[in-house]
Design a protein around this motif. Structure first.
Motif, PDB file in Angstrom:
ATOM      1  N   MET A   1      41.653 -12.877  17.484  1.00 30.00           N
ATOM      2  CA  MET A   1      43.059 -13.507  17.735  1.00 30.00           C
ATOM      3  C   MET A   1      42.830 -14.454  19.225  1.00 30.00           C
ATOM      4  O   MET A   1      42.096 -13.923  20.117  1.00 30.00           O
ATOM      5  N   THR A   2      43.435 -15.524  19.381  1.00 28.26           N
ATOM      6  CA  THR A   2      43.159 -16.322  20.876  1.00 28.26           C
ATOM      7  C   THR A   2      44.140 -16.001  21.662  1.00 28.26           C
ATOM      8  O   THR A   2      43.870 -16.043  22.580  1.00 28.26           O
ATOM      9  N   GLY A   3      45.501 -15.443  21.457  1.00 26.74           N
ATOM     10  CA  GLY A   3      46.305 -15.275  22.096  1.00 26.74           C
ATOM     11  C   GLY A   3      47.223 -16.259  22.836  1.00 26.74           C
ATOM     12  O   GLY A   3      47.762 -16.189  23.828  1.00 26.74           O
ATOM     13  N   GLU A   4      46.698 -17.606  22.295  1.00 30.15           N
ATOM     14  CA  GLU A   4      47.442 -18.907  22.636  1.00 30.15           C
ATOM     15  C   GLU A   4      48.958 -18.852  22.341  1.00 30.15           C
ATOM     16  O   GLU A   4      49.429 -18.514  21.243  1.00 30.15           O
ATOM     17  N   ASP A   5      49.444 -19.693  23.256  1.00 31.35           N
ATOM     18  CA  ASP A   5      50.944 -20.054  22.944  1.00 31.35           C
ATOM     19  C   ASP A   5      50.986 -20.936  21.573  1.00 31.35           C
ATOM     20  O   ASP A   5      50.022 -21.916  21.372  1.00 31.35           O
ATOM     21  N   PRO A   6      51.868 -20.488  20.620  1.00 34.48           N
ATOM     22  CA  PRO A   6      52.128 -21.267  19.364  1.00 34.48           C
ATOM     23  C   PRO A   6      52.120 -22.776  19.424  1.00 34.48           C
ATOM     24  O   PRO A   6      51.471 -23.719  18.881  1.00 34.48           O
ATOM     25  N   LEU A   7      52.674 -23.453  20.606  1.00 33.34           N
ATOM     26  CA  LEU A   7      52.771 -24.670  20.769  1.00 33.34           C
ATOM     27  C   LEU A   7      51.487 -25.290  21.125  1.00 33.34           C
ATOM     28  O   LEU A   7      50.946 -26.437  20.660  1.00 33.34           O
ATOM     29  N   THR A   8      50.543 -24.539  21.873  1.00 35.51           N
ATOM     30  CA  THR A   8      49.376 -25.225  22.481  1.00 35.51           C
ATOM     31  C   THR A   8      48.514 -25.237  21.014  1.00 35.51           C
ATOM     32  O   THR A   8      47.686 -26.049  21.027  1.00 35.51           O
ATOM     33  N   LEU A   9      48.558 -24.151  20.007  1.00 35.12           N
ATOM     34  CA  LEU A   9      47.780 -24.263  19.022  1.00 35.12           C
ATOM     35  C   LEU A   9      48.128 -25.368  18.263  1.00 35.12           C
ATOM     36  O   LEU A   9      47.382 -25.796  17.461  1.00 35.12           O
ATOM     37  N   ARG A  10      49.359 -25.731  18.157  1.00 37.14           N
ATOM     38  CA  ARG A  10      49.725 -26.765  17.226  1.00 37.14           C
ATOM     39  C   ARG A  10      49.362 -28.125  17.728  1.00 37.14           C
ATOM     40  O   ARG A  10      48.803 -29.056  17.168  1.00 37.14           O
ATOM     41  N   VAL A  11      49.393 -28.291  19.173  1.00 35.46           N
ATOM     42  CA  VAL A  11      48.860 -29.642  19.882  1.00 35.46           C
ATOM     43  C   VAL A  11      47.534 -29.610  19.575  1.00 35.46           C
ATOM     44  O   VAL A  11      47.061 -30.960  19.354  1.00 35.46           O
ATOM     45  N   ALA A  12      46.824 -28.525  19.756  1.00 40.12           N
ATOM     46  CA  ALA A  12      45.452 -28.593  19.557  1.00 40.12           C
ATOM     47  C   ALA A  12      44.860 -28.740  18.028  1.00 40.12           C
ATOM     48  O   ALA A  12      44.148 -30.087  18.045  1.00 40.12           O
ATOM     49  N   PHE A  13      45.502 -28.367  17.250  1.00 37.70           N
ATOM     50  CA  PHE A  13      45.573 -28.828  15.930  1.00 37.70           C
ATOM     51  C   PHE A  13      45.666 -30.076  15.394  1.00 37.70           C
ATOM     52  O   PHE A  13      44.984 -30.729  14.803  1.00 37.70           O
ATOM     53  N   ALA A  14      46.920 -30.626  16.162  1.00 44.12           N
ATOM     54  CA  ALA A  14      47.260 -31.792  15.675  1.00 44.12           C
ATOM     55  C   ALA A  14      46.335 -32.869  16.318  1.00 44.12           C
ATOM     56  O   ALA A  14      46.481 -34.151  15.857  1.00 44.12           O
ATOM     57  N   SER A  15      45.690 -32.364  17.334  1.00 39.24           N
ATOM     58  CA  SER A  15      44.725 -33.544  18.031  1.00 39.24           C
ATOM     59  C   SER A  15      43.574 -33.857  17.394  1.00 39.24           C
ATOM     60  O   SER A  15      42.814 -34.674  17.611  1.00 39.24           O
ATOM     61  N   LEU A  16      43.121 -33.052  16.180  1.00 38.52           N
ATOM     62  CA  LEU A  16      41.830 -33.073  15.317  1.00 38.52           C
ATOM     63  C   LEU A  16      42.078 -34.504  14.735  1.00 38.52           C
ATOM     64  O   LEU A  16      42.636 -34.248  13.560  1.00 38.52           O
ATOM     65  N   ARG A  17      41.712 -35.670  15.079  1.00 40.76           N
ATOM     66  CA  ARG A  17      41.960 -36.717  14.242  1.00 40.76           C
ATOM     67  C   ARG A  17      41.083 -36.855  13.095  1.00 40.76           C
ATOM     68  O   ARG A  17      40.197 -36.318  13.006  1.00 40.76           O
ATOM     69  N   GLY A  18      41.812 -37.134  12.032  1.00 35.60           N
ATOM     70  CA  GLY A  18      41.150 -37.435  10.710  1.00 35.60           C
ATOM     71  C   GLY A  18      41.842 -36.329   9.738  1.00 35.60           C
ATOM     72  O   GLY A  18      41.693 -36.366   8.487  1.00 35.60           O
ATOM     73  N   LEU A  19      42.858 -35.420  10.369  1.00 31.70           N
ATOM     74  CA  LEU A  19      43.534 -34.572   9.402  1.00 31.70           C
ATOM     75  C   LEU A  19      44.824 -35.227   9.037  1.00 31.70           C
ATOM     76  O   LEU A  19      45.633 -35.706   9.946  1.00 31.70           O
ATOM     77  N   THR A  20      45.045 -35.248   7.634  1.00 34.41           N
ATOM     78  CA  THR A  20      46.325 -35.834   7.236  1.00 34.41           C
ATOM     79  C   THR A  20      47.172 -34.659   6.935  1.00 34.41           C
ATOM     80  O   THR A  20      46.604 -33.417   7.075  1.00 34.41           O
ATOM     81  N   PRO A  21      48.462 -34.611   6.736  1.00 33.53           N
ATOM     82  CA  PRO A  21      49.282 -33.684   6.673  1.00 33.53           C
ATOM     83  C   PRO A  21      48.918 -32.841   5.232  1.00 33.53           C
ATOM     84  O   PRO A  21      48.981 -31.709   5.060  1.00 33.53           O
ATOM     85  N   ARG A  22      48.442 -33.867   4.140  1.00 31.34           N
ATOM     86  CA  ARG A  22      48.145 -32.886   2.924  1.00 31.34           C
ATOM     87  C   ARG A  22      46.875 -32.214   3.351  1.00 31.34           C
ATOM     88  O   ARG A  22      46.912 -31.046   2.930  1.00 31.34           O
ATOM     89  N   LEU A  23      45.974 -32.632   3.866  1.00 33.19           N
ATOM     90  CA  LEU A  23      44.563 -31.684   4.149  1.00 33.19           C
ATOM     91  C   LEU A  23      44.866 -30.549   5.320  1.00 33.19           C
ATOM     92  O   LEU A  23      44.337 -29.637   4.895  1.00 33.19           O
ATOM     93  N   ALA A  24      45.660 -30.925   6.067  1.00 35.34           N
ATOM     94  CA  ALA A  24      45.898 -29.970   7.068  1.00 35.34           C
ATOM     95  C   ALA A  24      46.609 -28.806   6.350  1.00 35.34           C
ATOM     96  O   ALA A  24      46.619 -27.607   6.851  1.00 35.34           O
ATOM     97  N   GLY A  25      47.878 -28.983   5.615  1.00 35.64           N
ATOM     98  CA  GLY A  25      48.476 -28.171   4.972  1.00 35.64           C
ATOM     99  C   GLY A  25      47.651 -27.151   4.131  1.00 35.64           C
ATOM    100  O   GLY A  25      47.699 -25.909   3.805  1.00 35.64           O
TER     101      GLY A  25
END
Length: 373
Positions: A1-25
């Motif tokens: 486990m990373t121990g990261e703040d949930p918001l940080t994890l979301r910001v990081a995941f959302a920054s990965l360009r090329g991911l659409t909501p469908r693929l991310a889901g």
């Protein structure tokens, strides 16, 4: 486990360009969540998800987390509200678009899932013709619709800023979709207007982080959000090429209603609008009523409209209604004898009252009170 703040994890995941909501889901459903995405090894991610991708590499994910930590500090420090694609507050209209961002960053309290969202875009070289149309459109929508509209544009020069200022003048919320992070405002001369928009119940919105560099491509990419946020899009003035034309075609692809203000064929900044109309991409809009009728949006009742269940009656009409209420039904002669109105005049009165649905004429030359009376 990373121990990261949930918001940080979301910001990081959302920054990965090329991911659409469908693929991310789909990815998150397979691995369990954002924390697993950043804590699993690259080989484990590939095995669990079922395919490989450069986004799964340790270096890409590590860099995304490092940048997200700094962005999270910026978000908290500046009271920015991030909306993730799985959040209830994420704009539902935008989520209908295949290329919607996983995260949008917002400043302001506007409800992104309210009704009556109108996008207004156009040339940066607006003419008095376009400016007047935008002012009239926004003012009329604000005073005519049963619910306040929300005006969406890109805070750029020309038609964009005219739309935002018209919304402020009309007292309706307006959203500025930015092509950069919330650490700056471009163009700088629109900072005061942007601040007023936020204070007046509107919003600044972007899918860019504060660390993202500003470049030309951002502005075209931003147009998809303007188009996706709205129920309908209005192109006030445009040449045949430009951001407004891109936004219009994106809106049409998203199944939004598109409208364009026509102009003279000799006018440079009407050529794009005329082409949208001739290509059947946009409907012609010559007045606010054209848009309201096409969208089938309810309007307010005009001031002074009769709010009583029944209209006011003349003394003779009231006498007829009272008699019918007492007797249940009566003939023409009965009514004439009871309220002392000559038959010729009474016949005209009864026909008029029947037409206004104040009474019912039934076989045998008799009259009854209308239902509800």
């Amino acid at each position: 486990m990373t121990g990261e703040d949930p918001l940080t994890l979301r910001v990081a995941f959302a920054s990965l360009r090329g991911l659409t909501p469908r693929l991310a889901g789909e990815i998150l459903a397979r691995i369990g969540g954002e924390e697993e995405f950043f804590s699993f090894t690259a080989s484990r991610l590939t095995a669990v998800i079922g395919f490989g991708n450069r986004l799964f590499s340790d270096s890409v994910r590590s860099k995304a987390l490092e940048e997200a930590r700094r962005e999270t500090e910026f978000i908290v420090r500046n009271n920015i509200r991030p909306l993730y694609f799985t959040d209830p507050g994420y704009p539902r209209r935008l989520l209908q678009c295949d290329d919607a961002p996983l995260m949008v960053y917002t400043l302001g309290d506007c409800d992104l899932n309210g009704s009556r969202f109108v996008g207004i875009v156009g040339t940066r070289h607006a003419t008095p013709y376009g400016d007047r149309f935008v002012e009239d459109l926004v003012s009329t929508l604000a005073t005519t619709l049963d619910e306040k509209p929300v005006i969406v544009s890109g805070l750029a020069y020309g038609i964009d800023i005219a739309a935002h200022k018209a919304a402020l003048a009309a007292g309706v919320p307006t959203i500025g979709v930015l092509a950069h992070g919330l650490n700056t405002i471009y163009p700088a001369m629109h900072r005061d207007t942007a601040a007023r928009m936020v204070r007046a119940g509107g919003m600044l919105l972007t899918d860019y982080r504060s660390a993202d560099a500003i470049h030309r491509g951002n502005f075209l990419a931003r147009n998809r959000i303007v188009a996706g946020l709205c129920d309908c899009l209005v192109v006030a003035e445009s040449d045949t090429k430009g951001g407004a034309m891109v936004t219009a075609r994106l809106a049409a692809a998203y199944s939004r209603d598109v409208f364009a203000l026509p102009g003279r064929v000799s006018d440079r900044f009407s050529r794009g609008c005329n082409k949208l109309i001739s290509d059947c991409v946009a409907q012609l809009v010559a007045s606010p009523d054209d848009l309201i009728e096409s969208m089938r949006w309810p309007v307010k009742k005009p001031e002074g409209t009769q709010t009583s269940l029944f209209p006011e009656l003349s003394p003779e009409e009231q006498a007829v209604i009272d008699l019918l209420a007492q007797k249940s039904e009566a003939t023409l002669n009965d009514i004439s004898a009871s309220i002392d109105i000559p038959v010729p005049r009474l016949m005209g009165l009864l026909i008029d009252m029947e037409f206004r649905r104040l009474l019912l004429a039934i076989p045998g030359g008799r009259y009854r009170p209308a239902p509800g009376r």
